[in-house]
Motif scaffolding. Structure first.
Motif, PDB file in Angstrom:
ATOM      1  N   VAL A  35       0.843  -1.188   0.000  1.00 17.05           N
ATOM      2  CA  VAL A  35       0.000   0.000   0.000  1.00 17.05           C
ATOM      3  C   VAL A  35       0.881   1.240   0.000  1.00 17.05           C
ATOM      4  O   VAL A  35       1.834   1.335   0.762  1.00 17.05           O
ATOM      5  CB  VAL A  35      -0.937   0.004   1.231  1.00 17.05           C
ATOM      6  CG1 VAL A  35      -1.781   1.282   1.263  1.00 17.05           C
ATOM      7  CG2 VAL A  35      -1.833  -1.230   1.237  1.00 17.05           C
ATOM      8  N   GLU A  36       0.531   2.174  -0.875  1.00 18.59           N
ATOM      9  CA  GLU A  36       1.215   3.462  -0.939  1.00 18.59           C
ATOM     10  C   GLU A  36       0.159   4.546  -0.809  1.00 18.59           C
ATOM     11  O   GLU A  36      -0.834   4.541  -1.531  1.00 18.59           O
ATOM     12  CB  GLU A  36       1.952   3.611  -2.265  1.00 18.59           C
ATOM     13  CG  GLU A  36       3.049   2.581  -2.454  1.00 18.59           C
ATOM     14  CD  GLU A  36       3.650   2.623  -3.855  1.00 18.59           C
ATOM     15  OE1 GLU A  36       3.288   3.513  -4.652  1.00 18.59           O
ATOM     16  OE2 GLU A  36       4.460   1.738  -4.143  1.00 18.59           O
ATOM     17  N   CYS A  37       0.366   5.447   0.118  1.00 25.04           N
ATOM     18  CA  CYS A  37      -0.558   6.556   0.352  1.00 25.04           C
ATOM     19  C   CYS A  37       0.155   7.853   0.022  1.00 25.04           C
ATOM     20  O   CYS A  37       1.135   8.203   0.686  1.00 25.04           O
ATOM     21  CB  CYS A  37      -1.022   6.580   1.802  1.00 25.04           C
ATOM     22  SG  CYS A  37      -1.841   5.070   2.351  1.00 25.04           S
ATOM     23  N   GLU A  38      -0.329   8.543  -0.993  1.00 23.45           N
ATOM     24  CA  GLU A  38       0.281   9.818  -1.350  1.00 23.45           C
ATOM     25  C   GLU A  38      -0.051  10.875  -0.302  1.00 23.45           C
ATOM     26  O   GLU A  38       0.767  11.712   0.036  1.00 23.45           O
ATOM     27  CB  GLU A  38      -0.205  10.271  -2.722  1.00 23.45           C
ATOM     28  CG  GLU A  38       0.570  11.440  -3.265  1.00 23.45           C
ATOM     29  CD  GLU A  38       0.239  11.712  -4.708  1.00 23.45           C
ATOM     30  OE1 GLU A  38      -0.078  12.874  -5.001  1.00 23.45           O
ATOM     31  OE2 GLU A  38       0.308  10.780  -5.521  1.00 23.45           O
ATOM     32  N   GLU A  39      -1.281  10.816   0.212  1.00 17.58           N
ATOM     33  CA  GLU A  39      -1.705  11.758   1.235  1.00 17.58           C
ATOM     34  C   GLU A  39      -1.984  10.984   2.522  1.00 17.58           C
ATOM     35  O   GLU A  39      -2.839  10.106   2.545  1.00 17.58           O
ATOM     36  CB  GLU A  39      -2.966  12.503   0.782  1.00 17.58           C
ATOM     37  CG  GLU A  39      -3.330  13.639   1.697  1.00 17.58           C
ATOM     38  CD  GLU A  39      -4.400  14.530   1.097  1.00 17.58           C
ATOM     39  OE1 GLU A  39      -5.228  15.027   1.876  1.00 17.58           O
ATOM     40  OE2 GLU A  39      -4.408  14.718  -0.131  1.00 17.58           O
ATOM     41  N   THR A  43      -3.102   7.703  10.818  1.00 14.76           N
ATOM     42  CA  THR A  43      -1.916   6.927  11.192  1.00 14.76           C
ATOM     43  C   THR A  43      -1.961   5.514  10.620  1.00 14.76           C
ATOM     44  O   THR A  43      -0.922   4.880  10.463  1.00 14.76           O
ATOM     45  CB  THR A  43      -1.761   6.854  12.723  1.00 14.76           C
ATOM     46  OG1 THR A  43      -2.949   6.298  13.284  1.00 14.76           O
ATOM     47  CG2 THR A  43      -1.497   8.229  13.303  1.00 14.76           C
ATOM     48  N   ARG A  44      -3.142   5.034  10.286  1.00 15.38           N
ATOM     49  CA  ARG A  44      -3.237   3.701   9.682  1.00 15.38           C
ATOM     50  C   ARG A  44      -2.570   3.656   8.315  1.00 15.38           C
ATOM     51  O   ARG A  44      -2.071   2.612   7.899  1.00 15.38           O
ATOM     52  CB  ARG A  44      -4.693   3.251   9.608  1.00 15.38           C
ATOM     53  CG  ARG A  44      -5.269   2.978  10.996  1.00 15.38           C
ATOM     54  CD  ARG A  44      -6.726   2.650  10.941  1.00 15.38           C
ATOM     55  NE  ARG A  44      -7.476   3.883  10.689  1.00 15.38           N
ATOM     56  CZ  ARG A  44      -8.787   3.954  10.632  1.00 15.38           C
ATOM     57  NH1 ARG A  44      -9.517   2.872  10.790  1.00 15.38           N
ATOM     58  NH2 ARG A  44      -9.404   5.099  10.411  1.00 15.38           N
ATOM     59  N   MET A  48       0.087   0.811   7.345  1.00 11.99           N
ATOM     60  CA  MET A  48      -0.034  -0.011   6.136  1.00 11.99           C
ATOM     61  C   MET A  48       1.230   0.071   5.291  1.00 11.99           C
ATOM     62  O   MET A  48       1.714  -0.943   4.796  1.00 11.99           O
ATOM     63  CB  MET A  48      -1.250   0.422   5.315  1.00 11.99           C
ATOM     64  CG  MET A  48      -2.551  -0.086   5.855  1.00 11.99           C
ATOM     65  SD  MET A  48      -3.932   0.286   4.769  1.00 11.99           S
ATOM     66  CE  MET A  48      -4.301   1.956   5.275  1.00 11.99           C
ATOM     67  N   GLN A  49       1.760   1.265   5.136  1.00 12.59           N
ATOM     68  CA  GLN A  49       2.977   1.429   4.341  1.00 12.59           C
ATOM     69  C   GLN A  49       4.159   0.724   4.993  1.00 12.59           C
ATOM     70  O   GLN A  49       4.972   0.089   4.316  1.00 12.59           O
ATOM     71  CB  GLN A  49       3.274   2.915   4.116  1.00 12.59           C
ATOM     72  CG  GLN A  49       2.297   3.553   3.172  1.00 12.59           C
ATOM     73  CD  GLN A  49       2.624   4.989   2.830  1.00 12.59           C
ATOM     74  OE1 GLN A  49       2.459   5.360   1.696  1.00 12.59           O
ATOM     75  NE2 GLN A  49       3.071   5.793   3.767  1.00 12.59           N
ATOM     76  N   LYS A  50       4.251   0.813   6.316  1.00 11.46           N
ATOM     77  CA  LYS A  50       5.338   0.158   7.047  1.00 11.46           C
ATOM     78  C   LYS A  50       5.258  -1.361   6.861  1.00 11.46           C
ATOM     79  O   LYS A  50       6.249  -2.013   6.534  1.00 11.46           O
ATOM     80  CB  LYS A  50       5.258   0.520   8.525  1.00 11.46           C
ATOM     81  CG  LYS A  50       6.285  -0.157   9.407  1.00 11.46           C
ATOM     82  CD  LYS A  50       6.103   0.288  10.870  1.00 11.46           C
ATOM     83  CE  LYS A  50       6.961  -0.516  11.794  1.00 11.46           C
ATOM     84  NZ  LYS A  50       6.278  -1.680  12.353  1.00 11.46           N
ATOM     85  N   ARG A  51       4.086  -1.924   7.083  1.00  4.87           N
ATOM     86  CA  ARG A  51       3.930  -3.377   6.933  1.00  4.87           C
ATOM     87  C   ARG A  51       4.143  -3.811   5.488  1.00  4.87           C
ATOM     88  O   ARG A  51       4.655  -4.890   5.228  1.00  4.87           O
ATOM     89  CB  ARG A  51       2.574  -3.822   7.441  1.00  4.87           C
ATOM     90  CG  ARG A  51       2.482  -3.757   8.953  1.00  4.87           C
ATOM     91  CD  ARG A  51       1.141  -4.238   9.426  1.00  4.87           C
ATOM     92  NE  ARG A  51       1.035  -4.134  10.862  1.00  4.87           N
ATOM     93  CZ  ARG A  51       0.666  -5.133  11.634  1.00  4.87           C
ATOM     94  NH1 ARG A  51       0.367  -6.307  11.119  1.00  4.87           N
ATOM     95  NH2 ARG A  51       0.585  -4.965  12.930  1.00  4.87           N
ATOM     96  N   SER A  64      -8.091  -5.302   8.811  1.00  3.96           N
ATOM     97  CA  SER A  64      -8.138  -4.791  10.183  1.00  3.96           C
ATOM     98  C   SER A  64      -7.698  -3.332  10.266  1.00  3.96           C
ATOM     99  O   SER A  64      -8.096  -2.610  11.170  1.00  3.96           O
ATOM    100  CB  SER A  64      -7.289  -5.657  11.116  1.00  3.96           C
ATOM    101  OG  SER A  64      -5.910  -5.409  10.922  1.00  3.96           O
ATOM    102  N   LEU A  65      -6.877  -2.900   9.318  1.00  6.08           N
ATOM    103  CA  LEU A  65      -6.392  -1.517   9.306  1.00  6.08           C
ATOM    104  C   LEU A  65      -7.301  -0.572   8.515  1.00  6.08           C
ATOM    105  O   LEU A  65      -7.111   0.641   8.550  1.00  6.08           O
ATOM    106  CB  LEU A  65      -4.976  -1.460   8.738  1.00  6.08           C
ATOM    107  CG  LEU A  65      -3.899  -2.094   9.599  1.00  6.08           C
ATOM    108  CD1 LEU A  65      -2.597  -2.232   8.822  1.00  6.08           C
ATOM    109  CD2 LEU A  65      -3.691  -1.284  10.874  1.00  6.08           C
ATOM    110  N   THR A  66      -8.249  -1.122   7.788  1.00  9.38           N
ATOM    111  CA  THR A  66      -9.146  -0.299   6.962  1.00  9.38           C
ATOM    112  C   THR A  66     -10.585  -0.488   7.416  1.00  9.38           C
ATOM    113  O   THR A  66     -11.450  -0.855   6.645  1.00  9.38           O
ATOM    114  CB  THR A  66      -9.014  -0.659   5.473  1.00  9.38           C
ATOM    115  OG1 THR A  66      -9.272  -2.056   5.308  1.00  9.38           O
ATOM    116  CG2 THR A  66      -7.652  -0.320   4.934  1.00  9.38           C
TER     117      THR A  66
END
Length: 120
Positions: A35-39, A43-44, A48-51, A64-66
């Motif tokens: 998962v990549e979040c531009e914005e 904190t989730r 997600m990006q870390k995992r 579970s994170l969404t």
């Protein structure tokens, strides 16, 4: 990959990443996700990006994170079977979803469920 797009807002209801993953059904169960979040809106997104970077984001953890109501802006979730990306869920500017899949049959449930679905 074949793809579709549709409005992220279906009336007054926002379609979440969790809802899309659930709509994938059994196909998504054994995938790992990047998962990549531009914005960063929550904190989730960071979690997600870390995992994702650690290769430790399976479907159940992603769900579970969404949790319901979690809205992403300019984000992409790529589902992998082994080393190959087999599905890509892209949230565009909080206004539309683009879904691409190696197997076009994966896209069928979305066509019957959401308004405004069109081919990419």
């Amino acid at each position: 990959m074949k793809g579709i797009t549709f409005p992220a807002w279906q009336g007054s209801r926002y379609v979440t990443l969790a809802e899309l993953v659930v709509c994938l059904g059994d196909f998504a169960l054994d995938l790992t996700w990047r998962v990549e979040c531009e914005e960063i809106v929550d904190t989730r997104c960071v979690e997600m990006q870390k995992r994702s970077a650690e290769g430790d984001l399976d479907t159940l953890t992603l769900l579970s994170l969404t949790t319901p109501g979690f809205q992403m802006i300019d984000a992409q979730a790529r589902g992998f079977a082994g080393e190959a990306a087999v599905v890509v869920l892209t949230e565009v500017d909080s206004s539309s979803w683009e879904i691409s899949a190696v197997d076009p049959a994966v896209l069928r449930p979305f066509r019957g469920r959401y308004r405004g679905v069109r081919a990419l």
